[in-house]
Design an enzyme around this catalytic site. Structure first.
Site, PDB file in Angstrom:
ATOM      1  N   PRO A 270      20.646   6.685 -13.113  1.00  0.00           N
ATOM      2  CA  PRO A 270      20.758   7.947 -13.835  1.00  0.00           C
ATOM      3  C   PRO A 270      22.115   8.633 -13.714  1.00  0.00           C
ATOM      4  O   PRO A 270      22.419   9.541 -14.473  1.00  0.00           O
ATOM      5  CB  PRO A 270      19.686   8.803 -13.170  1.00  0.00           C
ATOM      6  CG  PRO A 270      19.625   8.284 -11.767  1.00  0.00           C
ATOM      7  CD  PRO A 270      19.897   6.811 -11.861  1.00  0.00           C
TER       8      PRO A 270
ATOM      9  N   GLY B 270      19.942  14.943 -14.669  1.00  0.00           N
ATOM     10  CA  GLY B 270      19.343  14.611 -13.384  1.00  0.00           C
ATOM     11  C   GLY B 270      20.189  13.645 -12.570  1.00  0.00           C
ATOM     12  O   GLY B 270      20.794  12.726 -13.127  1.00  0.00           O
TER      13      GLY B 270
ATOM     14  N   THR C 279      15.322   4.400 -12.930  1.00  0.00           N
ATOM     15  CA  THR C 279      15.147   5.119 -14.190  1.00  0.00           C
ATOM     16  C   THR C 279      15.203   6.639 -14.011  1.00  0.00           C
ATOM     17  O   THR C 279      14.756   7.172 -12.991  1.00  0.00           O
ATOM     18  CB  THR C 279      13.816   4.734 -14.868  1.00  0.00           C
ATOM     19  OG1 THR C 279      13.683   5.529 -16.051  1.00  0.00           O
ATOM     20  CG2 THR C 279      12.607   5.007 -13.985  1.00  0.00           C
TER      21      THR C 279
ATOM     22  N   MET D 178      13.821  11.884 -23.943  1.00  0.00           N
ATOM     23  CA  MET D 178      14.380  12.180 -25.269  1.00  0.00           C
ATOM     24  C   MET D 178      13.607  13.331 -25.927  1.00  0.00           C
ATOM     25  O   MET D 178      13.359  13.303 -27.137  1.00  0.00           O
ATOM     26  CB  MET D 178      14.327  10.929 -26.164  1.00  0.00           C
ATOM     27  CG  MET D 178      15.194   9.810 -25.633  1.00  0.00           C
ATOM     28  SD  MET D 178      15.114   8.317 -26.589  1.00  0.00           S
ATOM     29  CE  MET D 178      13.775   7.441 -25.790  1.00  0.00           C
TER      30      MET D 178
ATOM     31  N   GLY E 105      22.014   3.173 -19.313  1.00  0.00           N
ATOM     32  CA  GLY E 105      21.588   4.238 -18.412  1.00  0.00           C
ATOM     33  C   GLY E 105      20.193   3.952 -17.868  1.00  0.00           C
ATOM     34  O   GLY E 105      19.366   3.327 -18.542  1.00  0.00           O
ATOM     35  N   GLY E 106      19.929   4.363 -16.636  1.00  0.00           N
ATOM     36  CA  GLY E 106      18.598   4.213 -16.053  1.00  0.00           C
ATOM     37  C   GLY E 106      18.207   2.752 -15.929  1.00  0.00           C
ATOM     38  O   GLY E 106      18.952   1.947 -15.387  1.00  0.00           O
ATOM     39  N   ASP E 107      17.048   2.410 -16.476  1.00  0.00           N
ATOM     40  CA  ASP E 107      16.568   1.022 -16.485  1.00  0.00           C
ATOM     41  C   ASP E 107      16.604   0.491 -17.922  1.00  0.00           C
ATOM     42  O   ASP E 107      16.217   1.201 -18.850  1.00  0.00           O
ATOM     43  CB  ASP E 107      15.130   0.971 -15.931  1.00  0.00           C
ATOM     44  CG  ASP E 107      14.610  -0.445 -15.928  1.00  0.00           C
ATOM     45  OD1 ASP E 107      14.898  -1.160 -14.957  1.00  0.00           O
ATOM     46  OD2 ASP E 107      13.943  -0.841 -16.907  1.00  0.00           O
TER      47      ASP E 107
ATOM     48  N   ASP F 273      26.534   2.029 -22.940  1.00  0.00           N
ATOM     49  CA  ASP F 273      25.918   3.078 -23.741  1.00  0.00           C
ATOM     50  C   ASP F 273      26.441   4.451 -23.364  1.00  0.00           C
ATOM     51  O   ASP F 273      27.076   4.629 -22.348  1.00  0.00           O
ATOM     52  CB  ASP F 273      24.411   3.069 -23.480  1.00  0.00           C
ATOM     53  CG  ASP F 273      23.699   2.077 -24.366  1.00  0.00           C
ATOM     54  OD1 ASP F 273      24.323   1.620 -25.326  1.00  0.00           O
ATOM     55  OD2 ASP F 273      22.527   1.773 -24.082  1.00  0.00           O
TER      56      ASP F 273
ATOM     57  N   LYS G 279      28.182   5.890 -29.193  1.00  0.00           N
ATOM     58  CA  LYS G 279      28.793   7.163 -29.586  1.00  0.00           C
ATOM     59  C   LYS G 279      27.713   8.256 -29.660  1.00  0.00           C
ATOM     60  O   LYS G 279      26.532   7.973 -29.761  1.00  0.00           O
ATOM     61  CB  LYS G 279      29.472   7.003 -30.955  1.00  0.00           C
ATOM     62  CG  LYS G 279      30.554   5.944 -30.966  1.00  0.00           C
ATOM     63  CD  LYS G 279      31.866   6.521 -30.511  1.00  0.00           C
ATOM     64  CE  LYS G 279      32.982   5.544 -30.260  1.00  0.00           C
ATOM     65  NZ  LYS G 279      32.672   4.133 -30.132  1.00  0.00           N
TER      66      LYS G 279
END
Ligand code: SAH
Length: 498
Positions: A9, A197, A115, A168, A85-87, A32, A54
């Site tokens: 994260p 976070g 994640t 999201m 990002g994350g998983d 990303d 982007k």
């Protein structure tokens, strides 16, 4: 080969060891929008970077193109890392990418990541499960495919009575809360939003399912954020350990060379700060080593080192002259501080003397205890070093050879980066007068007057004060004390030099 790496994260601390290793070996990195600067900084210098994420409004690269790009790089025979990002498999389209690679006969592997669905709540003191509150946790996307309306089965979610985590969901927050309430969720069910976070500027809001949308709007909460609904949110008040850290929300520039920055940066991060590593000096071996050659022809009693770079570059300089450390045979060794003594240890040498306080003045006094009048000291240090140490020794009748082994030059390559990041910085930490000069030279006209400077010792502080910075000096010349000094810059404004 394509390696899908979950970047976690935020900072590099939450990247897995396997992920870091894959990055270290990468030849191409396709990443990303949600991958942090701190992780991107781990991409090897020679590796190609492809940014396919982007800003949402500014047309991200379509998934089909990303798939094709990954395949093309891999078919060129390059080691490709797909960084997300994350998983990668949690709302990250990692599955689609693997399907495509599989269909095209391209080998891949997957390195799971931490994640945000679990980490963001954790960093806000919200355990997603707790026996007193629930027995399940559910992760839901609030992003619909294309422009289709959200298809969330609120009724089922409410009946599950578990913790709900929405990703999201910032834009759809009012719709989500309204949906849950309409499906029978009690309006006073605890609920929270955690923005950014696990990142230094993390913000959180704890409210109720009914109150969350208005409160989030008031706070101006934006993406990326997770929404958490359930009794566990009440634990945030007592279990939040991250937001109260002393440097939480502060951004600190670390100016020392990259090879030496790590420990200070880690200390500052542990105190909650965002760290911008921007080396303001580089140490380079002197081209002209004649002064060293001449000094070696004369007997000395002590070899004196005032920095780890002085030790390493002396070894290099000797090699350049076709010699090695044996030319210092019989000399006793003085080190200004523990880092310099450690540098000597790396060559199997013990420092015979380290002053109690790690600065030039104390080093001079300690040496004078050991050196008889008429004794000789060989200073192996940077050109343009402070005159204090040799001056004090000479004054006491010591013969001093002040030999410049290396130059400290301003890291001009980083100047543009420093100038860009300065606007969001709250302070800078300086470990030598030369880092102050390098900093001012690179970005002087962008530095606000009274900009906060944490300085490792009096020489550094004097230089920073000279440039009009708001100065605080560390209690002693260690990384620990310097980190504490940064903390003090924000906790009180006593004892500063204007
Ligand atoms: N694969 C990612 C999620 C991608 S979907 C993961 O496992 O974390 C993108 C959403 O993830 C964002 O809209 C936000 O809801 C969430 N997110 C990602 N990083 C976050 C962070 N640092 N803090 C809060 N939410 C985050």
């Amino acid at each position: 080969m394509v390696t899908l790496v979950g970047a976690g994260p935020g900072g590099r601390g939450l990247l897995t060891l396997a992920g870091a290793e894959a990055l270290r070996q990468a030849e191409v990195v396709v990443y990303d929008r949600l991958v942090s600067e701190e992780i991107l900084a781990l991409i090897p210098e020679g590796a190609e970077r492809a940014d396919v994420g982007k800003e949402q409004s500014r047309h991200p690269v379509p998934q089909a193109e990303i798939n094709a790009l990954l395949a093309r790089y891999a078919q060129d025979g390059r080691r490709v890392v797909r960084l997300k990002g994350g998983d990668s498999f949690l709302f990250g389209r990692g599955g689609e990418e693997c399907e495509y690679l599989k269909a095209h006969g391209i080998p891949f592997r997957v390195i799971p990541g931490v994640t945000s669905a679990l980490a963001a709540p954790a960093m806000a003191g919200i355990p997603v499960t707790h026996r007193d509150f629930c027995s399940s946790v559910h992760i839901i996307t609030a992003h619909a495919r294309g422009n289709a309306p959200l298809e969330i089965d609120y009724g089922s979610l409410v009946r599950l009575r578990g913790t709900l985590v929405f990703l999201m969901g910032v834009t759809a927050l009012p719709e989500i809360c309204a949906g849950l309430l309409a499906a029978g969720l009690s309006p006073d069910t605890p609920a929270a939003v955690v923005e950014n976070g696990a990142r230094p500027h993390q913000r959180k809001l704890v409210s109720t399912a009914a109150g969350l949308p208005d409160a989030a709007r008031e706070m101006g909460l934006k993406s990326p954020a997770v929404i958490v609904v359930g009794g566990v949110c009440t634990l945030s008040d007592t279990l939040d350990w991250f937001t109260p850290l002393p440097l939480h929300g502060r951004t600190v520039i670390v100016t020392r060379p990259k090879a030496r920055a790590g420990r200070l940066s880690d200390k500052l991060r542990a105190l909650g700060a965002e760290v911008i590593e921007c080396p303001c000096i580089e140490t380079v071996l002197r081209a002209d080593l004649s002064a060293l050659q001449e000094a070696l022809a004369v007997p000395h009693d002590w070899a004196v080192f005032t920095s780890p770079a002085g030790v390493h570059l002396t070894v290099q300089a000797l090699r350049q002259l076709g010699r090695d450390l044996r030319v210092l045979y019989g000399l006793r060794f003085a080190a200004v501080g523990c880092a310099t003594a450690e540098a000597l240890e790396a060559y199997g040498l013990s420092a015979d003397l380290t002053p109690e306080q790690y600065d030039g003045t104390h080093l001079a006094e300690a040496l004078l205890h050991e050196l008889p009048e008429g004794g000789a000291a060989l200073l192996l240090r940077a050109s343009g070093g402070s005159p204090e140490l040799p001056g004090r020794l000479a004054e006491a009748g010591i013969r001093v050879s002040d030999v410049p082994v290396y130059d400290t030059v301003c890291g001009a390559a980083e100047a543009a980066y420093l100038r860009e990041r300065l606007a969001s910085a709250d302070a800078a930490a300086f470990t030598s007068a030369s880092t102050v000069r390098g900093f001012m030279q690179a970005a002087g006209d962008c530095v606000p007057s009274g900009f906060a400077a944490a300085c490792i010792g009096p020489q550094t502080a004097k230089e920073a004060a000279h440039y009009g910075l708001r100065v605080k000096t560390a209690q002693n010349a260690t990384v620990e004390a310097l980190a504490a000094c940064v903390e003090e810059l924000f906790s009180d404004r006593k004892g500063e030099t204007e």
